[in-house]
Design a protein around this motif. Structure first.
Motif, short mmCIF file in Angstrom:
data_model
loop_
_atom_site.label_atom_id
_atom_site.label_comp_id
_atom_site.label_asym_id
_atom_site.label_seq_id
_atom_site.Cartn_x
_atom_site.Cartn_y
_atom_site.Cartn_z
N ARG B 275 1.91 -2.14 -14.61
CA ARG B 275 0.59 -2.57 -14.14
C ARG B 275 0.60 -4.09 -14.09
N ALA B 288 -0.94 -12.46 -4.42
CA ALA B 288 -1.48 -11.10 -4.46
C ALA B 288 -1.41 -10.46 -3.08
N GLY B 289 -1.65 -11.27 -2.04
CA GLY B 289 -1.57 -10.75 -0.68
C GLY B 289 -0.18 -10.25 -0.36
N ARG B 290 0.84 -10.95 -0.87
CA ARG B 290 2.23 -10.55 -0.61
C ARG B 290 2.58 -9.28 -1.39
N SER B 292 0.53 -6.98 -2.29
CA SER B 292 -0.23 -5.83 -1.76
C SER B 292 0.13 -5.52 -0.31
N GLU B 293 1.07 -6.27 0.25
CA GLU B 293 1.50 -6.03 1.63
C GLU B 293 2.13 -4.65 1.80
N ARG B 294 2.82 -4.19 0.74
CA ARG B 294 3.57 -2.94 0.84
C ARG B 294 2.66 -1.73 0.61
N PRO B 295 2.77 -0.70 1.44
CA PRO B 295 2.06 0.54 1.17
C PRO B 295 2.41 1.03 -0.24
N GLY B 296 1.45 1.57 -0.94
CA GLY B 296 1.72 2.06 -2.28
C GLY B 296 1.57 1.01 -3.36
N ALA B 297 1.16 -0.21 -2.99
CA ALA B 297 1.00 -1.28 -3.99
C ALA B 297 -0.06 -0.91 -5.01
N SER B 298 -1.02 -0.05 -4.62
CA SER B 298 -2.06 0.32 -5.58
C SER B 298 -1.47 1.08 -6.77
N LEU B 301 -0.36 -2.57 -8.71
CA LEU B 301 -1.13 -3.82 -8.70
C LEU B 301 -2.55 -3.56 -9.21
N ALA B 302 -2.88 -4.13 -10.39
CA ALA B 302 -4.26 -4.02 -10.89
C ALA B 302 -5.16 -4.96 -10.10
N GLY B 303 -4.70 -6.19 -9.90
CA GLY B 303 -5.49 -7.15 -9.15
C GLY B 303 -5.08 -8.56 -9.45
#
Lengths: 419, 419
Positions: B275, B288-290, B292-298, B301-303
């Protein structure tokens, strides 16, 4: 454009598009763009093709460096029958430049001296363009009336861009563009209008605006906006005015930029003296990244919370767990709660919040991939909300979501809360 | 490549680089890339130049649409002496496609019928490539041994990319590439090595690795990393192995990718089951933008907290005001405090923090523009810190800072805490 790496697509060509704009501004019509590898046969073949095609001007970029791969000067000299000669004064200036990069007092190395020697060789009779790096450019005047002028510039974009104005001011280039009409370029930007609606407007303009055919009008979609570029001669000012008025009449507030300014520039100006906080989910930081792209953003950007996980929305921005359960993380009420949380947590007076489904997973029948909710709020209670289904894949949805966010902020700060 | 918008630089050329890769894979050497406007004179001039230059294959893209601007088929037919003829069966298939987009049972409009009629006209004797959109492509076989085969494909990249494999499988293209050796491509990536250090390694390799001259090795800087591409025939496998071993020996852990995988892919794999929280200042959300670029980052990535203003660092991430006053917002201790705050605020087990001076303002003699501090921490107490002076302007500094952040995370998660 010469360069094996550019031809093979490993390095994007930044010079071609940049030069195209400069040449169009001078009134040139573009006939050909050719890219060749660092091999003398292909460089020569392309030059001979261009010289024979009846163009008024040929501009080359790249291949002027110090290594054996850098062949442009040699090939240009050969095809234009102007043998390379050493310019001793130029060589001394290049040596002085190289010495500045070394330690004071040191002589430059033998390899640096050889580099200066090679780069100071220019075709006989050519006008030298002083180097910005260590590679000089040059301009060859046509020897017969039917031949084009040749401008030879180095490949690094910063060097080429600094040296171009000098090349453009030389007699051969001014002569080549003498017949052309210097064009003015006006750019309008629209948001919330489709390309086919704008095409319909242009069709109507063709029947109602005098002299429209003499304008060169191009439309282009960019990051969810429509850009309309009008190139025109001075004598067409009345036609341009007529076209602008028709567009303003038909597309109202969708026409947000009359002077080519971007929404980012407009929002930056509107944020002056304010304190902005961002709360974002699906965009994952890109909204704050876009706001902070501009120098001076620290004057108005307090910061952002990227509440990617649901518990981060609750923990960091105070979104009620019950609201997340009842309405879902991607919903108008949650977007509004994110904006409230951002105002509160940063002590800000302006907030923008985005929550959506960027995909490729996570979509449902009622909330498919591309569904996004926005909320923009001011501390005085005024607010704007928006929701939309954005087209494209994950990257496009995330990028477009920031564009919509910018426009919502623009409208709110501009006082268009009634729309 | 045909298209006035591409020539003018308003639309980037996506087809040239894509086709370059496909052609290199088939063993072709690239001789020329030419871009022309939608005007028959220039399209014809470029085609005649390419046909006369002794190449084995010419591929054209664009200009196959239904409008009057779309002239490629007509010009190709003229220069290759093969008049256009209507392929009635093809026309029927295009009409059927157009009908599918309309309402069921409706006849297609007169303008759609005219479009189908135009697009079904192909040069006599050409092999048709079935359209993916509504524009068919075709392949013209050389009539004499010295002429090149010609592949004509539509401009929309999705259509071109879907139709290329069929074109590549036709007899004329297979014959054109028959003499060439199909190449394999291996990509290595390095971080923390300069281009000149790698050039020195390649120089040594030339003297110690057998058959190195038969490999095509290109290096390319990209987002602060070095990419080394090795193109080679099957028979050169031993030389490739020798070169790879020399690079591994000389550059050790700087060589982070042996299989072409990116640092983003590697970090995503290392974050599985973890996490992550991000705390960033100068990068303004781009880290964070980089991530979260990949599908499945959720999944990991908490935030993130973008603590752009100093009071946001205190208010949201608990950085002590005294520390900000004594060490400054851009300092190793503040980076570490930001990482601690991110771990705590998000209840995360992994954190990356970045603080720096992106410029153009804000620099000082001791902390100039480009000075950046990073801290990566795990909840178990292991940590890595880094500081550096990054080159370039604001955009480049911000982008490079995310690359360094990715590598610090990679090393920490990979257990390289000792470095």
């Amino acid at each position: 454009v010469s360069g094996t790496e550019v031809l093979g697509g490993r390095v994007p060509d930044l010079n071609g598009p940049w030069l195209a704009d400069r040449l169009l501004e001078l009134g040139f019509e573009l006939a050909h763009l050719t890219v060749c590898p660092d091999r003398p046969a292909e460089i020569g073949a392309q030059l001979r093709f261009l010289l024979a095609d009846g163009v008024a001007l040929v501009v080359t970029t790249g291949g002027l460096g110090p290594t054996d791969d850098d062949l442009t000067a040699e090939v240009v000299a050969r095809v234009s029958d102007a043998p390379l000669e050493t310019d001793a004064a130029l060589e001394a200036r290049i040596v002085a430049k190289l010495a500045r990069f070394g330690r004071a007092g040191d002589a430059i190395s033998e390899s640096a001296a050889a580099a200066a020697r090679k780069q100071a060789r220019v075709p006989r009779g050519a006008s030298v363009i002083e180097p910005v790096g260590t590679a000089p450019g040059f301009v060859i005047e046509p020897s017969a009336g039917s031949e084009p002028a040749i401008v030879v510039l180095p490949g690094p974009p910063a060097e080429l861009q600094a040296m171009w104005p000098i090349a453009a001011g030389t007699v051969p280039v001014r002569r080549a563009s003498a017949g052309a009409q210097a064009l003015e370029i006006g750019v309008l930007r629209l948001f919330g209008v489709s390309e086919s609606e704008l095409t319909e407007t242009l069709r109507i303009a063709a029947g109602t605006v005098d002299g429209l055919a003499r304008l060169e009008v191009t439309t282009c979609q960019r990051r969810g906006e429509l850009e309309l570029a009008i190139r025109h001669g001075r004598s067409s000012a009345a036609s341009v005015k007529g076209l602008r008025e028709l567009i303003a009449e038909r597309h109202g507030t969708s026409l947000f930029s009359l002077d080519g300014s971007s929404v980012d520039e407009q929002v930056a100006a509107l944020l002056s003296g304010r304190r902005l906080a961002v709360a974002e989910s699906c965009t994952g930081g890109l909204m704050a990244g876009r706001i902070s792209e501009r120098p001076g953003a620290s004057g108005y950007l307090a910061g952002a919370i990227v509440a990617y996980a649901d518990d981060a929305k609750t923990r960091l921005l105070g979104v009620a767990e019950e609201l997340l359960a009842s309405d879902g993380a991607v919903s108008a009420p949650v977007a509004a709660a994110l904006a409230d949380g951002a105002l509160r947590r940063f002590g800000a007076d302006t907030a923008i919040a985005i929550t959506g489904i960027a995909g490729p997973g996570g979509g449902s029948a009622t909330k498919p991939v591309g569904y996004v909710c926005w909320s923009a709020k001011l501390a005085d209670g005024s607010a704007l909300a928006h929701e939309a289904l954005l087209p494209g894949g994950r990257a496009e949805i995330r990028d477009r979501a920031t564009t919509v966010g910018m426009h919502l902020l623009r409208r709110l700060l501009d006082g268009q809360t009634g729309r």
